[in-house]
Enzyme design. Sequence first.
Site, PDB file in Angstrom:
ATOM      1  N   GLN A 125      49.820  50.152  38.570  1.00  0.00           N
ATOM      2  CA  GLN A 125      50.088  48.722  38.414  1.00  0.00           C
ATOM      3  C   GLN A 125      49.616  48.261  37.039  1.00  0.00           C
ATOM      4  O   GLN A 125      48.441  48.383  36.718  1.00  0.00           O
ATOM      5  CB  GLN A 125      49.317  48.018  39.522  1.00  0.00           C
ATOM      6  CG  GLN A 125      49.373  46.530  39.504  1.00  0.00           C
ATOM      7  CD  GLN A 125      48.825  45.946  40.800  1.00  0.00           C
ATOM      8  OE1 GLN A 125      49.483  45.146  41.423  1.00  0.00           O
ATOM      9  NE2 GLN A 125      47.632  46.333  41.193  1.00  0.00           N
ATOM     10  N   GLY A 126      50.508  47.726  36.237  1.00  0.00           N
ATOM     11  CA  GLY A 126      50.150  47.324  34.877  1.00  0.00           C
ATOM     12  C   GLY A 126      50.231  45.831  34.663  1.00  0.00           C
ATOM     13  O   GLY A 126      51.156  45.331  34.018  1.00  0.00           O
ATOM     14  N   SER A 128      46.878  43.847  34.097  1.00  0.00           N
ATOM     15  CA  SER A 128      45.766  43.405  33.258  1.00  0.00           C
ATOM     16  C   SER A 128      45.868  43.907  31.826  1.00  0.00           C
ATOM     17  O   SER A 128      46.334  45.022  31.570  1.00  0.00           O
ATOM     18  CB  SER A 128      44.444  43.901  33.852  1.00  0.00           C
ATOM     19  OG  SER A 128      44.322  43.483  35.176  1.00  0.00           O
ATOM     20  N   GLU A 245      49.528  42.373  47.816  1.00  0.00           N
ATOM     21  CA  GLU A 245      48.228  43.004  47.545  1.00  0.00           C
ATOM     22  C   GLU A 245      47.089  42.252  48.245  1.00  0.00           C
ATOM     23  O   GLU A 245      46.181  42.856  48.784  1.00  0.00           O
ATOM     24  CB  GLU A 245      47.985  43.051  46.034  1.00  0.00           C
ATOM     25  CG  GLU A 245      46.700  43.776  45.675  1.00  0.00           C
ATOM     26  CD  GLU A 245      46.563  44.056  44.189  1.00  0.00           C
ATOM     27  OE1 GLU A 245      47.189  43.342  43.404  1.00  0.00           O
ATOM     28  OE2 GLU A 245      45.803  44.977  43.840  1.00  0.00           O
ATOM     29  N   ASN A 368      37.582  36.795  43.584  1.00  0.00           N
ATOM     30  CA  ASN A 368      37.347  35.858  44.684  1.00  0.00           C
ATOM     31  C   ASN A 368      37.171  34.424  44.195  1.00  0.00           C
ATOM     32  O   ASN A 368      37.469  33.482  44.935  1.00  0.00           O
ATOM     33  CB  ASN A 368      36.151  36.332  45.518  1.00  0.00           C
ATOM     34  CG  ASN A 368      36.557  37.491  46.417  1.00  0.00           C
ATOM     35  OD1 ASN A 368      37.630  38.068  46.243  1.00  0.00           O
ATOM     36  ND2 ASN A 368      35.712  37.840  47.367  1.00  0.00           N
ATOM     37  N   GLU A 369      36.711  34.263  42.952  1.00  0.00           N
ATOM     38  CA  GLU A 369      36.624  32.890  42.421  1.00  0.00           C
ATOM     39  C   GLU A 369      38.037  32.293  42.335  1.00  0.00           C
ATOM     40  O   GLU A 369      38.267  31.135  42.706  1.00  0.00           O
ATOM     41  CB  GLU A 369      35.971  32.881  41.026  1.00  0.00           C
ATOM     42  CG  GLU A 369      34.482  33.196  41.014  1.00  0.00           C
ATOM     43  CD  GLU A 369      34.170  34.682  41.154  1.00  0.00           C
ATOM     44  OE1 GLU A 369      35.094  35.515  40.976  1.00  0.00           O
ATOM     45  OE2 GLU A 369      33.015  35.030  41.451  1.00  0.00           O
TER      46      GLU A 369
HETATM   47  C1  LIG Z   1      38.691  48.550  41.261  1.00  0.00           C
HETATM   48  C2  LIG Z   1      39.635  47.770  40.393  1.00  0.00           C
HETATM   49  C3  LIG Z   1      40.950  48.169  40.297  1.00  0.00           C
HETATM   50  C4  LIG Z   1      41.815  47.483  39.463  1.00  0.00           C
HETATM   51  N1  LIG Z   1      43.095  47.960  39.347  1.00  0.00           N
HETATM   52  C5  LIG Z   1      43.947  47.326  38.530  1.00  0.00           C
HETATM   53  C6  LIG Z   1      45.273  47.832  38.352  1.00  0.00           C
HETATM   54  O1  LIG Z   1      45.657  48.847  38.947  1.00  0.00           O
HETATM   55  N2  LIG Z   1      46.096  47.184  37.513  1.00  0.00           N
HETATM   56  C7  LIG Z   1      45.726  46.060  36.857  1.00  0.00           C
HETATM   57  O2  LIG Z   1      46.538  45.519  36.142  1.00  0.00           O
HETATM   58  N3  LIG Z   1      44.469  45.558  36.953  1.00  0.00           N
HETATM   59  C8  LIG Z   1      43.578  46.177  37.798  1.00  0.00           C
HETATM   60  N4  LIG Z   1      42.293  45.699  37.922  1.00  0.00           N
HETATM   61  C9  LIG Z   1      41.873  44.586  37.089  1.00  0.00           C
HETATM   62  C10 LIG Z   1      41.702  43.279  37.860  1.00  0.00           C
HETATM   63  O3  LIG Z   1      42.933  42.775  38.266  1.00  0.00           O
HETATM   64  C11 LIG Z   1      40.963  42.306  36.932  1.00  0.00           C
HETATM   65  O4  LIG Z   1      39.673  42.850  36.677  1.00  0.00           O
HETATM   66  C12 LIG Z   1      40.813  40.935  37.557  1.00  0.00           C
HETATM   67  O5  LIG Z   1      42.064  40.303  37.671  1.00  0.00           O
HETATM   68  C13 LIG Z   1      39.883  40.038  36.727  1.00  0.00           C
HETATM   69  O6  LIG Z   1      40.271  40.000  35.393  1.00  0.00           O
HETATM   70  P1  LIG Z   1      39.229  40.314  34.216  1.00  0.00           P
HETATM   71  O7  LIG Z   1      38.537  41.598  34.555  1.00  0.00           O
HETATM   72  O8  LIG Z   1      39.959  40.206  32.933  1.00  0.00           O
HETATM   73  O9  LIG Z   1      38.129  39.175  34.341  1.00  0.00           O
HETATM   74  P2  LIG Z   1      38.249  37.677  33.806  1.00  0.00           P
HETATM   75  O10 LIG Z   1      39.578  37.115  34.181  1.00  0.00           O
HETATM   76  O11 LIG Z   1      37.868  37.658  32.376  1.00  0.00           O
HETATM   77  O12 LIG Z   1      37.156  36.942  34.681  1.00  0.00           O
HETATM   78  C14 LIG Z   1      35.756  37.056  34.407  1.00  0.00           C
HETATM   79  C15 LIG Z   1      35.012  36.203  35.427  1.00  0.00           C
HETATM   80  O13 LIG Z   1      35.386  34.803  35.272  1.00  0.00           O
HETATM   81  C16 LIG Z   1      35.864  34.276  36.507  1.00  0.00           C
HETATM   82  N5  LIG Z   1      36.956  33.334  36.275  1.00  0.00           N
HETATM   83  C17 LIG Z   1      38.005  33.495  35.423  1.00  0.00           C
HETATM   84  N6  LIG Z   1      38.834  32.437  35.475  1.00  0.00           N
HETATM   85  C18 LIG Z   1      38.305  31.573  36.401  1.00  0.00           C
HETATM   86  C19 LIG Z   1      38.701  30.294  36.911  1.00  0.00           C
HETATM   87  N7  LIG Z   1      39.829  29.694  36.506  1.00  0.00           N
HETATM   88  N8  LIG Z   1      37.923  29.723  37.874  1.00  0.00           N
HETATM   89  C20 LIG Z   1      36.786  30.328  38.309  1.00  0.00           C
HETATM   90  N9  LIG Z   1      36.349  31.536  37.829  1.00  0.00           N
HETATM   91  C21 LIG Z   1      37.105  32.153  36.909  1.00  0.00           C
HETATM   92  C22 LIG Z   1      36.367  35.483  37.272  1.00  0.00           C
HETATM   93  O14 LIG Z   1      36.386  35.244  38.679  1.00  0.00           O
HETATM   94  C23 LIG Z   1      35.354  36.569  36.870  1.00  0.00           C
HETATM   95  O15 LIG Z   1      34.198  36.469  37.656  1.00  0.00           O
HETATM   96  C24 LIG Z   1      41.387  46.360  38.735  1.00  0.00           C
HETATM   97  C25 LIG Z   1      40.053  45.940  38.848  1.00  0.00           C
HETATM   98  C26 LIG Z   1      39.182  46.637  39.653  1.00  0.00           C
HETATM   99  C27 LIG Z   1      37.756  46.169  39.733  1.00  0.00           C
END
Ligand SMILES: Cc1cc2nc3c(=O)[nH]c(=O)nc-3n(C[C@H](O)[C@H](O)[C@H](O)COP(=O)(O)OP(=O)(O)OC[C@H]3O[C@@H](n4cnc5c(N)ncnc54)[C@H](O)[C@@H]3O)c2cc1C
Length: 385
Positions: A125-126, A128, A245, A368-369
């Site tokens: 899944q692409g 992020s 998902e 979860n946020e």
């Molecule tokens: C085990 C695992 C598997 C994954 N697999 C995939 C995959 O296969 N493909 C893929 O594309 N991605 C994947 N991901 C990535 C995942 O989708 C992202 O980590 C997730 O969407 C959060 O994005 P970020 O890491 O950029 O954090 P950020 O978006 O930068 O967030 C950082 C923190 O800020 C909080 N935050 C951000 N915006 C808000 C808001 N508006 N209100 C309140 N809080 C907020 C978030 O909740 C988090 O705590 C995976 C992640 C994990 C942990």
Amino acid sequence: MDLTFSETEAAFRAECRTWLEANGPRPALPSGDTAEGFALHREWERLLFDSRWAVVSWPREYGGREASLWEWLIFEEEYARAGAPQRVTQNGIFLLAPTIFEFGTPEQRDRILPKMASGEEAWCQGWSEPNAGSDLAGIQARAIRDDAAGGWRLRGQKTWTTRGAFCDRLFGLFRTDPDAPRHQGLTYLLVDLRADGVTVRPVERLDGDDGFAEVFFDDAFVPDHDVLGDVGRGWNVAMATTGSERGLTLRAPGRFMAAADRLIELARRISAQSDADPLLLDRVTRAWMDAQAYRWQTFWTVTRLSDGAPAGAESSLVKLFWSELDVRLHETALALLGPHAELLDGDFASWLKGYQFSLSGPIYAGTNEIQRNVVAERVLGLPRK
Ligand SMILES: Cc1cc2nc3c(=O)[nH]c(=O)nc-3n(C[C@H](O)[C@H](O)[C@H](O)COP(=O)(O)OP(=O)(O)OC[C@H]3O[C@@H](n4cnc5c(N)ncnc54)[C@H](O)[C@@H]3O)c2cc1C
């Protein structure tokens, strides 16, 4: 709600159980998030497919059994109960496939689904990117039109791609019109990871497995027949995938029921050796009750879906519940184990690995946020600010 299973469903359960008991790999396979383990899981997927257990709810022509939602849930319960291997094909069969059934052309279905179901083509899944996680509409990876070649040239980067280092293909969103508003101008593309111009770099996870990858695109080509849905309408297509998902398909309750049953076994074993802390035993009971509650809640959802209701924003509530339940359940196991929880080998080691993975549940599939924001705004109707 009628909570009794029909005779046909009971017979289906017996058939699943017999097959899984006879065929489930023993000893358990190594982690599917390692190169060696992934290859062995792919063989297991092939066996599931050949026996028509890989995609039970799909149409027969693509290798399924046309199982009802209830039968699918029964299969998932039996699968978890048997301790059968993790599904390394899950991103394809549970996330991309429902999206292809909804938005794909007949040609795409015929070409893609059988290879996906058999594990011949594994999908990752692409979504992020370094600057697009929670804010998915911030995607910057570009797809640039190449009329002469009849397709698109990709430039940019994806990250946190689960099992990207071992998969064959990637589905994801790419920006096809940088001048359009953020949620428009995105297109859902199906990318060959072996194509020229694609570089996949494994990223080690907390537990030591190469469970993630970064994927770089340097003019990699995607032909027109690998555009899913309309050009510029990728956001709508992607929302169907993320609904799957968070909601039913990736986290069937069987997995948590099986983990809760294992937790009870663990508590029995430890209590037999010494007096266990009664407060800890309360937590064990609580974890089991929560897993049961999740099971009943899922039955309610399936009843509604079977009556034709859409999954809707409630899938965010479900995501909050299973991800937090999973953490609590594993924390309880580690507390029961005390210092033994830290042993990396032996009978109990799977609890530590399970705990490490449970910590990611509140992050992946939308943090979860973000789910709480969705629940506040779209389920409870609270104001955005
Ligand atoms: C085990 C695992 C598997 C994954 N697999 C995939 C995959 O296969 N493909 C893929 O594309 N991605 C994947 N991901 C990535 C995942 O989708 C992202 O980590 C997730 O969407 C959060 O994005 P970020 O890491 O950029 O954090 P950020 O978006 O930068 O967030 C950082 C923190 O800020 C909080 N935050 C951000 N915006 C808000 C808001 N508006 N209100 C309140 N809080 C907020 C978030 O909740 C988090 O705590 C995976 C992640 C994990 C942990």
